[in-house]
Design a protein around this motif. Sequence first.
Motif, short mmCIF file in Angstrom:
data_model
loop_
_atom_site.label_atom_id
_atom_site.label_comp_id
_atom_site.label_asym_id
_atom_site.label_seq_id
_atom_site.Cartn_x
_atom_site.Cartn_y
_atom_site.Cartn_z
N GLU A 141 -6.20 -7.79 -2.66
CA GLU A 141 -6.13 -7.82 -4.12
C GLU A 141 -4.89 -8.59 -4.58
N ALA A 184 -0.77 -7.49 -11.59
CA ALA A 184 -1.81 -6.47 -11.57
C ALA A 184 -1.38 -5.28 -12.41
N TYR A 222 1.34 -7.46 2.72
CA TYR A 222 1.50 -8.36 1.58
C TYR A 222 1.47 -9.80 2.06
N MET A 230 10.12 -5.37 -5.84
CA MET A 230 9.27 -4.18 -5.98
C MET A 230 10.17 -2.95 -6.13
N ASP A 268 1.33 1.77 -2.64
CA ASP A 268 1.72 0.37 -2.51
C ASP A 268 1.73 -0.08 -1.05
N VAL A 306 -1.61 -9.21 -6.50
CA VAL A 306 -0.50 -8.39 -6.99
C VAL A 306 0.22 -9.12 -8.12
N TRP A 320 1.41 -13.37 -4.74
CA TRP A 320 1.33 -12.35 -3.70
C TRP A 320 0.02 -11.59 -3.83
N TYR A 321 -0.60 -11.37 -2.69
CA TYR A 321 -1.75 -10.48 -2.58
C TYR A 321 -1.35 -9.36 -1.63
N ARG A 322 -2.14 -8.30 -1.62
CA ARG A 322 -1.93 -7.25 -0.65
C ARG A 322 -3.26 -6.70 -0.19
N VAL A 382 0.93 -2.57 -10.95
CA VAL A 382 2.34 -2.83 -10.62
C VAL A 382 3.16 -3.21 -11.84
#
Length: 115
Positions: free
Chosen positions: A46, A60, A93, A82, A89, A48, A36-38, A63
């Motif tokens: 970036e 990361a 995503y 999450m 946050d 995650v 997962w990126y966000r 998180v």
Amino acid sequence: QVQLVESGGGLVQAGGSLRLSCAASGSIFRLNYMGWYRQAPGKQRELVARIFTGGSTTLADSVKGRFTISRDSAKNSVYLQMNSLKPEDTAVYYCNLLQLSRDYWGQGTQVTVSS
């Protein structure tokens, strides 16, 4: 070709939880990792979390202790649990998959955390 479909985003209050899901379909035969990126408004995308074929994971620093990545290999699916969500946050995503040096991306799912 590989297709990724995400689900599970939404609006939640700070301190709350959400679970994102991503299902991969298509020609999946030598997957390296899923993750997962966000991307928040005005910021770069970036990483995650990522889970490799062997089961090892990367999270990361922002998180760690709050998010958990897991997978169901039989379903070619990856999940992001999450917890203790913070306003920072808030982002879109994106599910990501790497296979044979090629990246695949989902369409993205919005996560909004209100203070």
